[in-house]
Design a protein around this motif. Structure first.
Motif, PDB file in Angstrom:
ATOM      1  N   ARG A 106       0.862  -1.200   0.000  1.00  0.00           N
ATOM      2  CA  ARG A 106       0.000   0.000   0.000  1.00  0.00           C
ATOM      3  C   ARG A 106       0.887   1.234   0.000  1.00  0.00           C
ATOM      4  O   ARG A 106       1.912   1.285   0.686  1.00  0.00           O
ATOM      5  CB  ARG A 106      -0.910   0.027   1.218  1.00  0.00           C
ATOM      6  N   HIS A 107       0.454   2.269  -0.754  1.00  0.00           N
ATOM      7  CA  HIS A 107       1.187   3.528  -0.828  1.00  0.00           C
ATOM      8  C   HIS A 107       0.729   4.449   0.296  1.00  0.00           C
ATOM      9  O   HIS A 107      -0.449   4.386   0.709  1.00  0.00           O
ATOM     10  CB  HIS A 107       0.948   4.187  -2.196  1.00  0.00           C
ATOM     11  N   PRO A 108       1.593   5.312   0.825  1.00  0.00           N
ATOM     12  CA  PRO A 108       1.178   6.231   1.891  1.00  0.00           C
ATOM     13  C   PRO A 108      -0.061   7.055   1.554  1.00  0.00           C
ATOM     14  O   PRO A 108      -0.860   7.381   2.448  1.00  0.00           O
ATOM     15  CB  PRO A 108       2.406   7.127   2.083  1.00  0.00           C
ATOM     16  N   SER A 109      -0.248   7.377   0.284  1.00  0.00           N
ATOM     17  CA  SER A 109      -1.426   8.169  -0.100  1.00  0.00           C
ATOM     18  C   SER A 109      -2.732   7.426   0.142  1.00  0.00           C
ATOM     19  O   SER A 109      -3.802   8.032   0.195  1.00  0.00           O
ATOM     20  CB  SER A 109      -1.329   8.558  -1.576  1.00  0.00           C
ATOM     21  N   GLU A 110      -2.644   6.110   0.275  1.00  0.00           N
ATOM     22  CA  GLU A 110      -3.840   5.299   0.521  1.00  0.00           C
ATOM     23  C   GLU A 110      -4.167   5.184   2.007  1.00  0.00           C
ATOM     24  O   GLU A 110      -5.188   4.579   2.361  1.00  0.00           O
ATOM     25  CB  GLU A 110      -3.646   3.903  -0.061  1.00  0.00           C
ATOM     26  N   LEU A 111      -3.295   5.733   2.862  1.00  0.00           N
ATOM     27  CA  LEU A 111      -3.450   5.584   4.314  1.00  0.00           C
ATOM     28  C   LEU A 111      -3.423   6.974   4.957  1.00  0.00           C
ATOM     29  O   LEU A 111      -2.430   7.379   5.551  1.00  0.00           O
ATOM     30  CB  LEU A 111      -2.326   4.701   4.860  1.00  0.00           C
ATOM     31  N   PRO A 112      -4.514   7.709   4.855  1.00  0.00           N
ATOM     32  CA  PRO A 112      -4.514   9.108   5.296  1.00  0.00           C
ATOM     33  C   PRO A 112      -4.475   9.254   6.821  1.00  0.00           C
ATOM     34  O   PRO A 112      -5.036   8.420   7.553  1.00  0.00           O
ATOM     35  CB  PRO A 112      -5.826   9.652   4.734  1.00  0.00           C
ATOM     36  N   PRO A 113      -3.816  10.300   7.314  1.00  0.00           N
ATOM     37  CA  PRO A 113      -3.841  10.585   8.750  1.00  0.00           C
ATOM     38  C   PRO A 113      -5.276  10.755   9.241  1.00  0.00           C
ATOM     39  O   PRO A 113      -6.119  11.317   8.544  1.00  0.00           O
ATOM     40  CB  PRO A 113      -3.054  11.900   8.858  1.00  0.00           C
ATOM     41  N   GLY A 114      -5.531  10.228  10.434  1.00  0.00           N
ATOM     42  CA  GLY A 114      -6.874  10.281  10.999  1.00  0.00           C
ATOM     43  C   GLY A 114      -7.691   9.038  10.747  1.00  0.00           C
ATOM     44  O   GLY A 114      -8.713   8.820  11.404  1.00  0.00           O
ATOM     45  N   ALA A 115      -7.264   8.221   9.784  1.00  0.00           N
ATOM     46  CA  ALA A 115      -7.970   6.964   9.539  1.00  0.00           C
ATOM     47  C   ALA A 115      -7.776   6.023  10.725  1.00  0.00           C
ATOM     48  O   ALA A 115      -6.747   6.035  11.393  1.00  0.00           O
ATOM     49  CB  ALA A 115      -7.453   6.313   8.263  1.00  0.00           C
ATOM     50  N   VAL A 116      -8.795   5.206  10.985  1.00  0.00           N
ATOM     51  CA  VAL A 116      -8.785   4.287  12.119  1.00  0.00           C
ATOM     52  C   VAL A 116      -8.903   2.862  11.607  1.00  0.00           C
ATOM     53  O   VAL A 116      -9.745   2.565  10.745  1.00  0.00           O
ATOM     54  CB  VAL A 116      -9.934   4.603  13.098  1.00  0.00           C
ATOM     55  N   LEU A 117      -8.062   1.980  12.131  1.00  0.00           N
ATOM     56  CA  LEU A 117      -8.037   0.579  11.714  1.00  0.00           C
ATOM     57  C   LEU A 117      -8.565  -0.313  12.827  1.00  0.00           C
ATOM     58  O   LEU A 117      -8.285  -0.091  14.013  1.00  0.00           O
ATOM     59  CB  LEU A 117      -6.605   0.147  11.371  1.00  0.00           C
ATOM     60  N   PHE A 118      -9.341  -1.333  12.412  1.00  0.00           N
ATOM     61  CA  PHE A 118      -9.841  -2.359  13.322  1.00  0.00           C
ATOM     62  C   PHE A 118      -9.562  -3.731  12.717  1.00  0.00           C
ATOM     63  O   PHE A 118      -9.473  -3.870  11.494  1.00  0.00           O
ATOM     64  CB  PHE A 118     -11.365  -2.231  13.526  1.00  0.00           C
ATOM     65  N   PRO A 119      -9.441  -4.773  13.549  1.00  0.00           N
ATOM     66  CA  PRO A 119      -9.274  -6.125  13.001  1.00  0.00           C
ATOM     67  C   PRO A 119     -10.468  -6.488  12.125  1.00  0.00           C
ATOM     68  O   PRO A 119     -11.617  -6.257  12.511  1.00  0.00           O
ATOM     69  CB  PRO A 119      -9.215  -7.022  14.248  1.00  0.00           C
ATOM     70  N   VAL A 120     -10.217  -7.051  10.983  1.00  0.00           N
ATOM     71  CA  VAL A 120     -11.315  -7.359  10.071  1.00  0.00           C
ATOM     72  C   VAL A 120     -12.266  -8.371  10.687  1.00  0.00           C
ATOM     73  O   VAL A 120     -13.487  -8.332  10.439  1.00  0.00           O
ATOM     74  CB  VAL A 120     -10.765  -7.845   8.704  1.00  0.00           C
ATOM     75  N   GLU A 121     -11.742  -9.269  11.510  1.00  0.00           N
ATOM     76  CA  GLU A 121     -12.614 -10.275  12.111  1.00  0.00           C
ATOM     77  C   GLU A 121     -13.609  -9.668  13.085  1.00  0.00           C
ATOM     78  O   GLU A 121     -14.692 -10.209  13.303  1.00  0.00           O
ATOM     79  CB  GLU A 121     -11.810 -11.389  12.782  1.00  0.00           C
ATOM     80  N   CYS A 122     -13.245  -8.523  13.701  1.00  0.00           N
ATOM     81  CA  CYS A 122     -14.195  -7.872  14.601  1.00  0.00           C
ATOM     82  C   CYS A 122     -15.351  -7.268  13.816  1.00  0.00           C
ATOM     83  O   CYS A 122     -16.507  -7.339  14.245  1.00  0.00           O
ATOM     84  CB  CYS A 122     -13.486  -6.783  15.406  1.00  0.00           C
ATOM     85  N   GLY A 123     -15.045  -6.686  12.673  1.00  0.00           N
ATOM     86  CA  GLY A 123     -16.097  -6.138  11.826  1.00  0.00           C
ATOM     87  C   GLY A 123     -17.001  -7.194  11.246  1.00  0.00           C
ATOM     88  O   GLY A 123     -18.145  -6.935  10.903  1.00  0.00           O
ATOM     89  N   ASP A 124     -16.478  -8.423  11.131  1.00  0.00           N
ATOM     90  CA  ASP A 124     -17.250  -9.523  10.526  1.00  0.00           C
ATOM     91  C   ASP A 124     -18.035 -10.326  11.558  1.00  0.00           C
ATOM     92  O   ASP A 124     -18.790 -11.231  11.184  1.00  0.00           O
ATOM     93  CB  ASP A 124     -16.304 -10.473   9.784  1.00  0.00           C
ATOM     94  N   ARG A 125     -17.854 -10.026  12.841  1.00  0.00           N
ATOM     95  CA  ARG A 125     -18.541 -10.792  13.883  1.00  0.00           C
ATOM     96  C   ARG A 125     -20.057 -10.614  13.740  1.00  0.00           C
ATOM     97  O   ARG A 125     -20.552  -9.499  13.742  1.00  0.00           O
ATOM     98  CB  ARG A 125     -18.115 -10.342  15.271  1.00  0.00           C
ATOM     99  N   VAL A 126     -20.767 -11.705  13.624  1.00  0.00           N
ATOM    100  CA  VAL A 126     -22.231 -11.621  13.545  1.00  0.00           C
ATOM    101  C   VAL A 126     -22.815 -12.909  14.095  1.00  0.00           C
ATOM    102  O   VAL A 126     -22.263 -13.997  13.908  1.00  0.00           O
ATOM    103  CB  VAL A 126     -22.692 -11.360  12.090  1.00  0.00           C
ATOM    104  N   HIS A 127     -23.938 -12.770  14.765  1.00  0.00           N
ATOM    105  CA  HIS A 127     -24.597 -13.913  15.406  1.00  0.00           C
ATOM    106  C   HIS A 127     -25.358 -14.721  14.365  1.00  0.00           C
ATOM    107  O   HIS A 127     -26.033 -14.157  13.517  1.00  0.00           O
ATOM    108  CB  HIS A 127     -25.574 -13.394  16.476  1.00  0.00           C
TER     109      HIS A 127
END
Length: 235
Positions: free
Chosen positions: A214-235
Motif C-alpha cells: 500500500r502507498h502512503p497516499s492510501e493511508l490518510p492521517p486520521g484513519a482508524v483501523l480495526f481487526p477485520v474479524e471484529c467487523g465480521d462478527r455476527v450472530h
C-alpha cells in the motif's frame, strides 16, 4: 450511579426486535447497583443476561452493552461483593458474545462505526488499573480485550512497496500478517495485509504498522483501523 443509569434513553438504543429488551437493561442495572445479597445480584444478572445487554442462552450481545460497560465497571468496583462478581461475569459475556446482523456496531463521537466488541474492549482498557487489581479474572478480561485492537494513523512513510504507518495503538496486534478495515469519514477500505513493525510504547501507545503493498497516499492521517474479524462478527 442510579442517576447515570436513569439518564440513558435505553429505548433509543437500537437492537434486534424481540431480542433486545430496553426495560431489562434499565431495571437490571438499577437492581444490580442496589443489590445487597447474592439472590438480588443473581436476579439482576438474569435481567441483564436475558435480553438486557446480552442474551446469554443464544450468545448474542446488543449495542446497549457498550453503554452498560462503564456502569458495570463501576458496580464491579463499588457494589456488593455478589454484585461485583455478577458485573464481571456480564462484562466477560458481553465481550465474547456475537451481535445480530444489522446491530453490530456503535457510532463513536467522531462518526466512526466501531464494532461492538472493540467498543467494549476500549472501555475495559480505560479501567485497566482497576481490572489488574481484580487479580486473575480482571487480567484475563484485559487479555481478551487486547485482541480487539484499534490503530489511529498519524503519519505514514513509504518503505519499498509497503508503507510504515505511525500512530496510536490500543490493544495488541498479534504476531503475523493480518487483515484490517480502515475507516475515514464514513468510508471503509479493506487492508488485506499488515504486520506490527514495533509495539506501542507503554507511556505513549505510539506504534508502527507495516501495511503491505500500500502507498502512503492510501493511508490518510486520521484513519482508524480495526481487526477485520471484529467487523465480521455476527450472530
Amino acid at each position: 450511579m442510579l442517576d447515570e443509569i436513569d439518564v440513558v434513553d435505553w429505548d433509543s438504543i437500537p437492537g434486534r426486535p424481540d431480542w433486545y429488551e430496553p426495560d431489562r437493561a434499565a431495571r437490571g442495572l438499577r437492581a444490580l447497583a442496589e443489590a445487597a445479597n447474592l439472590v438480588q445480584a443473581a436476579e439482576a444478572g438474569s435481567q441483564l443476561g436475558g435480553g438486557g445487554i446480552v442474551h446469554g442462552h443464544s450468545g448474542a450481545v446488543f449495542p446497549a452493552a457498550v453503554v452498560a460497560t462503564p456502569l458495570l465497571l463501576e458496580i464491579a468496583q463499588r457494589g456488593h461483593p455478589a454484585a461485583q462478581d455478577t458485573a464481571m461475569g456480564l462484562l466477560d459475556e458481553a465481550l465474547s458474545c456475537y451481535p445480530h446482523a444489522g446491530y453490530t456496531r456503535v457510532t463513536a463521537p467522531d462518526g466512526t462505526a466501531v464494532p461492538i466488541c472493540c467498543a467494549i474492549a476500549d472501555h475495559l482498557r480505560d479501567r485497566a488499573d482497576f481490572l489488574v487489581g481484580r487479580g486473575k479474572r480482571g487480567k484475563s478480561l484485559l487479555a481478551d480485550a487486547a485482541a480487539h485492537w484499534c490503530f489511529e494513523i498519524r503519519e505514514c512513510a513509504a518503505d519499498g512497496s509497503d508503507t510504515a504507518a505511525f500512530g496510536i495503538l490500543a490493544g495488541c496486534v498479534p504476531d503475523g500478517v493480518h487483515a484490517a478495515e480502515m475507516q475515514l469519514a464514513g468510508t471503509v477500505t479493506m487492508l488485506s495485509e499488515l504486520t506490527l513493525e514495533y509495539p506501542a510504547a507503554e507511556d505513549t501507545r505510539e506504534a508502527c504498522l507495516r501495511v503491505i503493498t500500500r502507498h502512503p497516499s492510501e493511508l490518510p492521517p486520521g484513519a482508524v483501523l480495526f481487526p477485520v474479524e471484529c467487523g465480521d462478527r455476527v450472530h
